[in-house]
Motif scaffolding. Structure first.
Motif, PDB file in Angstrom:
ATOM      1  N   VAL A  31     -10.013  37.978  32.502  1.00 43.19           N
ATOM      2  CA  VAL A  31     -10.236  37.734  33.927  1.00 43.19           C
ATOM      3  C   VAL A  31      -9.434  36.493  34.322  1.00 43.19           C
ATOM      4  O   VAL A  31      -9.417  35.495  33.608  1.00 43.19           O
ATOM      5  N   ASP A  74     -15.426  34.523  39.943  1.00 41.27           N
ATOM      6  CA  ASP A  74     -15.920  34.397  41.312  1.00 41.27           C
ATOM      7  C   ASP A  74     -17.301  33.745  41.290  1.00 41.27           C
ATOM      8  O   ASP A  74     -18.313  34.407  41.123  1.00 41.27           O
ATOM      9  N   GLY A 129     -21.227  40.339  39.886  1.00 34.93           N
ATOM     10  CA  GLY A 129     -19.886  40.008  40.356  1.00 34.93           C
ATOM     11  C   GLY A 129     -18.807  40.579  39.462  1.00 34.93           C
ATOM     12  O   GLY A 129     -18.940  41.687  38.928  1.00 34.93           O
ATOM     13  N   ASN A 130     -17.731  39.794  39.262  1.00 31.46           N
ATOM     14  CA  ASN A 130     -16.583  40.307  38.496  1.00 31.46           C
ATOM     15  C   ASN A 130     -16.703  40.044  37.002  1.00 31.46           C
ATOM     16  O   ASN A 130     -15.719  40.160  36.281  1.00 31.46           O
TER      17      ASN A 130
END
Length: 584
Positions: A351, A355, A381-382
């Motif tokens: 990643v 976030d 989230g991510n």
């Protein structure tokens, strides 16, 4: 078989008639016995004279070994009933089953839902997990529900499907980083598949080739013993010595720390621009697509090293910056164009940025420093692709970072919340210094903070004074700051009850019962003082009170009523005694 042939041949009139004796053979990967087309011609006389030595069974150990060697080549799972179909009549089923259970080349699992015991060759299971990871990487879907994984794993069966994933098969994949538990219950994540999804198509194909070499347990154990440093050394060996020194210095690879262009230029005796050119050439060679013959061995070494490290770490994609391996893992990830980002003392692979804006939805300070709450938010989230253990590390790091930024007011609030009930500031001080020993505070300081927070114009974090000297609580517990002092509250009770009862004195028991409407916490001694010493009350008789500002007529009426009450009590006592004497 031969006894049947012998009996049949004896019924034949022509003794010289030729007969076929079939030879049985097993084709790996199939579940039924087949007869080969190569047949040996045997005369009837040979069969009739075929005596005991040829009719003796194979040794038991050889039979078991043959069965194990046959089933270890299967490309799917099988039940023990299928093994029994292959075994000779009269074979000891318990010993045969135990042989399969004890053989490390097989994974055994029992499913309660169908009351069946399954076996699958370890090599087949590893191959299945490898191919499944590549499929997930291609579809960029590194997270599935339990039901979805069960349906996918049903491809290991000859027919039917499972409602739940076989635990033993999942645990096998877990130990090699193929699968992990998600933070949210009912889901699985696939770390290796996620890393592969960040690679180009040629790199994914090469990864599949590398994973195929790991199918053999002996080969896999040998490869897992290799270190990251060895993989990097193997890849860098295709560059000249100056390039190797420059890259090690720029990336901080052992034994170097990270150095600037000027520092490396001074060591190498060249300009900083020449160092920059050498570094740029290195990265251009690695980023060339498709993979060329010259950089193939480099990519192969680096890719093998990273895959081995993920497998060795059982799929963890979070590396602690304090670890000696961090620089090596980050370097390999960069060489393979896999993004990474730092959060606190951690490096997260796969990643480019985390976030953290989703954490802004956490309103209270307790939620903002609670690792479980933070992990739940990040999972939405991510970072949903991370295993639960990795997400927990990130949440704890974020909570520690947030805790380090807390003000004294925040810490006093958290201390009071930790106690969980109205408490004196001296007790708050004791717990505070236990929770935050690095930020020691005196009772006076704690009291000052609590008083400031509990002020009617402030009430920070919902801290309120409950009406007792030096005692505080939280609004979220249902407490409010008393609107009246205890003296005024007692006077209000007496005045109200005095009017409601037709101007009769108010007993102290009534006052004690009614004070709860005005205060949630009351000290009995303070209440007695507020009653006895209240400037707005007047004690007319024992434990009875009236408002102080009464007219002379009201006072006379109260005295008359009290006299009547005393006379009635005296008369009642006399009547009771007279009844006692007459009875005697």
């Amino acid at each position: 078989m031969f006894r049947m042939l012998r009996s049949l041949l004896r019924s034949v009139s022509n003794p010289q008639r030729q007969t076929f004796r079939p030879q049985m053979s097993v084709e790996p990967g199939q579940m039924k016995k087949t007869v080969t087309t190569s047949l040996e011609i045997v005369t009837p006389s040979e069969i009739l004279n075929w005596e005991e030595p040829l009719l003796q069974d194979e040794p038991v150990q050889d039979v078991v070994s043959n069965l194990l060697e046959t089933f270890v080549t299967y490309n799917r799972c099988f039940t023990f009933n299928e093994v029994l179909d292959w075994a000779d009549e009269g074979a000891d089923g318990d010993k045969l089953r135990q042989s399969f259970v004890d053989d490390p080349r097989f994974v055994c699992f029992y499913l309660q839902e169908c009351s069946e015991e399954y076996f699958v060759p370890e090599r087949t299971l590893f191959r299945w997990w490898s191919h499944f990871s590549l499929q997930l990487a291609g579809s960029r879907q590194p997270r599935l529900t339990h039901r979805q994984l069960a349906m996918s794993m049903s491809s290991l069966r000859a027919d039917g499907q499972w409602d739940v994933p076989p635990i033993a098969a999942v645990d096998f994949g877990r130990q090699f980083g193929f699968v992990g538990s998600a933070w949210s219950s009912g889901h699985y994540v696939f770390p290796l598949a996620y890393i592969l999804s960040n690679m180009t198509q040629p790199l994914r194909q090469l990864s599949g080739t590398i994973l195929e070499t790991f199918e053999c347990a002996e080969k896999r154990e040998l490869v897992l013993k290799q270190s990251l440093a060895d993989a990097i050394k193997s890849g860098l060996s295709h560059f000249n010595q100056r390039a190797i020194e420059v890259i090690k210095g720029r990336e901080g690879l052992p034994p170097y720390n990270k150095m600037t262009l000027e520092q490396l230029g001074a060591i190498q005796g060249v300009t900083r621009e020449r160092i920059r050119q050498i570094e740029s050439k290195f990265w251009r060679r690695l980023s060339s697509e498709p993979i060329t013959r010259s950089n193939y061995p480099i990519i192969l070494a680096f890719l093998t090293g990273l895959l081995v490290e993920i497998i060795r770490c059982r799929g963890t994609l979070v590396v602690n910056t304090e670890s000696e391996q961090t620089a090596l893992v980050v370097f390999l990830s960069r060489c393979l164009s896999i993004p990474q980002t730092e959060i606190g003392r951690l490096v997260v692979l796969g990643v480019s940025n985390i976030d953290l804006s989703i954490l802004a939805q956490l309103n209270s300070i307790t939620q903002q420093i609670d690792p479980d709450v933070i992990a739940t938010q990040l999972d939405a989230g991510n970072l949903a692709f991370l295993p639960a253990g990795d997400l927990e590390q990130i949440a704890q790091t974020n909570a520690i970072d947030k805790t380090g930024k807390l003000t004294k007011v925040d810490k006093v609030y958290l201390t009071l919340k930790n106690i969980g009930e109205p408490v004196h500031f001296s007790d708050v001080t004791e717990v505070y210094n236990y929770l935050y020993p690095q930020d020691h505070m005196t009772e006076r300081n704690i009291h000052a903070v609590l008083s400031r927070c509990a002020h009617p114009d402030s009430e920070q974090h919902g801290i309120v004074w409950v009406g007792l000297r030096g005692t505080y609580a939280l609004k979220e517990w249902g407490y409010e700051r008393p609107s009246l002092s205890i003296f005024d509250a007692v006077a209000e009770i007496v005045e109200e009850k005095y009017e409601q009862t037709g101007q009769k004195p108010v007993p102290i028991a009534v006052i004690q019962a009614e004070i709860g409407k005005y205060r949630q916490v009351v000290n009995s001694t303070s209440l007695v003082i507020a009653i006895q010493c209240n400037p707005r009350l007047e004690q007319v008789f024992k434990d009875t009170f009236v408002p102080k500002d009464l007219s002379e007529q009201s006072r006379q009426e109260i005295a008359e009523d009290e006299t009547d009450r005393i006379l009635k009590e005296f008369q009642s006592e006399l009547d009771h005694r007279s009844q006692g004497h007459s009875g005697a």
